[in-house]
Scaffold this active site. Sequence first.
Site, mmCIF file in Angstrom:
data_model
loop_
_atom_site.group_PDB
_atom_site.id
_atom_site.type_symbol
_atom_site.label_atom_id
_atom_site.label_comp_id
_atom_site.label_asym_id
_atom_site.label_seq_id
_atom_site.Cartn_x
_atom_site.Cartn_y
_atom_site.Cartn_z
ATOM 1 C CB THR A 57 -0.960 -0.019 1.213
ATOM 2 O OG1 THR A 57 -1.679 -1.247 1.173
ATOM 3 C CG2 THR A 57 -1.936 1.139 1.176
ATOM 4 N NE ARG A 107 -1.872 -0.374 6.000
ATOM 5 C CZ ARG A 107 -1.522 -1.406 5.246
ATOM 6 N NH1 ARG A 107 -0.492 -2.161 5.588
ATOM 7 N NH2 ARG A 107 -2.187 -1.700 4.156
ATOM 8 C CG HIS A 135 -6.827 -1.981 2.713
ATOM 9 N ND1 HIS A 135 -6.454 -0.888 1.955
ATOM 10 C CD2 HIS A 135 -5.704 -2.733 2.863
ATOM 11 C CE1 HIS A 135 -5.171 -0.997 1.654
ATOM 12 N NE2 HIS A 135 -4.689 -2.099 2.192
HETATM 13 C C1 NCD Z 1 -3.450 -6.288 3.680
HETATM 14 C C2 NCD Z 1 -3.650 -5.286 4.796
HETATM 15 O O1 NCD Z 1 -2.730 -4.599 5.225
HETATM 16 O O2 NCD Z 1 -4.795 -5.232 5.212
HETATM 17 N N1 NCD Z 1 -2.389 -6.060 2.829
HETATM 18 C C3 NCD Z 1 -2.477 -5.099 1.848
HETATM 19 O O3 NCD Z 1 -2.616 -3.939 2.107
HETATM 20 N N2 NCD Z 1 -2.391 -5.516 0.574
HETATM 21 C C4 NCD Z 1 -3.627 -7.705 4.056
HETATM 22 C C5 NCD Z 1 -2.945 -8.261 5.261
HETATM 23 O O4 NCD Z 1 -2.198 -7.596 5.956
HETATM 24 O O5 NCD Z 1 -3.171 -9.441 5.500
#
Ligand code: NCD
Length: 316
Positions: A57, A107, A135
């Site tokens: 991300t 995040r 997300h």
């Molecule tokens: C995910 C997340 O951070 O929610 N990864 C992502 O952003 N592609 C999935 C995860 O951490 O399992």
Amino acid sequence: MKHIVSIDHIGEHEVRAIFSQARYFRGARDWEPHQISRSGLKHRVMVTAFFEPSTRTRLSFEAAMSYLGGKAIGTENAAEFSSIKKGESLYDNFKVISGYGDVIVGRFHNEGDAAIAASACDVPFINGGDGKGEHPTQALTDLFIIQDKLGNRESMTVTFLGDNEHSRTVHSLAKLLGRDARVNMTFLKPPVWKIDPVWNIHHGLKADGNTIRPDIFRDTRALHDILSQTDVLYLTRPQVERHNHGSCVLEHQRANCFVLGQSYVDKLPKHALILHPLPRTSELPPDIDKDPRAAYFEQARNGLYIRMALLQMLCN
Ligand code: NCD
């Protein structure tokens, strides 16, 4: 001010516009990189504040801003290196951060923190994942590859296998897919897990006005039967950092239904897709990568184009 805290904040029309722009960027990256950087984000700054680990991300957002000719600044470990460590409130922190950029991406460990951050921002804010909440940009990335690979089908069955309770990617994707009456969703869970009425998916889908089929939640014992009817198999890893007791982790380790062995893959139709937001752990063995239905690395790559399209939409 347009903030993207939940997938609910991106309407149908915007989803279509983002996908079409993302397709353009995907093609143009190879043959016209100069055109892309002339897209108008030249003097724009994106600030990232990530309180949880991230590879895809954060880096895809940063790469997206760079390809568009803008600049990305931020901290990859905001919990340690921002003034939150000194006791500053999340609200104050984002109020200040939003004065330094044209778009903010955050995040967080806790569900609900993205909404607090957005309420403080005077420029567009994007949720890069908040605890077990949502997300939204991953959901766009997921739907993008589904549409790309499976096109417009009369009906589609999407099976979610993994930690559906704590996975924010599942929660956002379920809401996004729930807008399309042609999509049937099935959420699998290990036999010992109860379906709790406060379960996020249940809540989220209900709040969006979806009718919930009685068999939408199934036990992993039915997995073999379900796979042969599945068009998209969406796996997630156990979100151990969000398990507040050890039993879920143990259950995951014990229930080898959660390791996608070849015998399970063999049950899937030929046209099916195997998706995973990544990172993977033992639930998705590397042996499966060579299967033509495995599309997770392409799914991750597309995240760049989706985020380019979203940044361009929000910054212009
Ligand atoms: C995910 C997340 O951070 O929610 N990864 C992502 O952003 N592609 C999935 C995860 O951490 O399992």
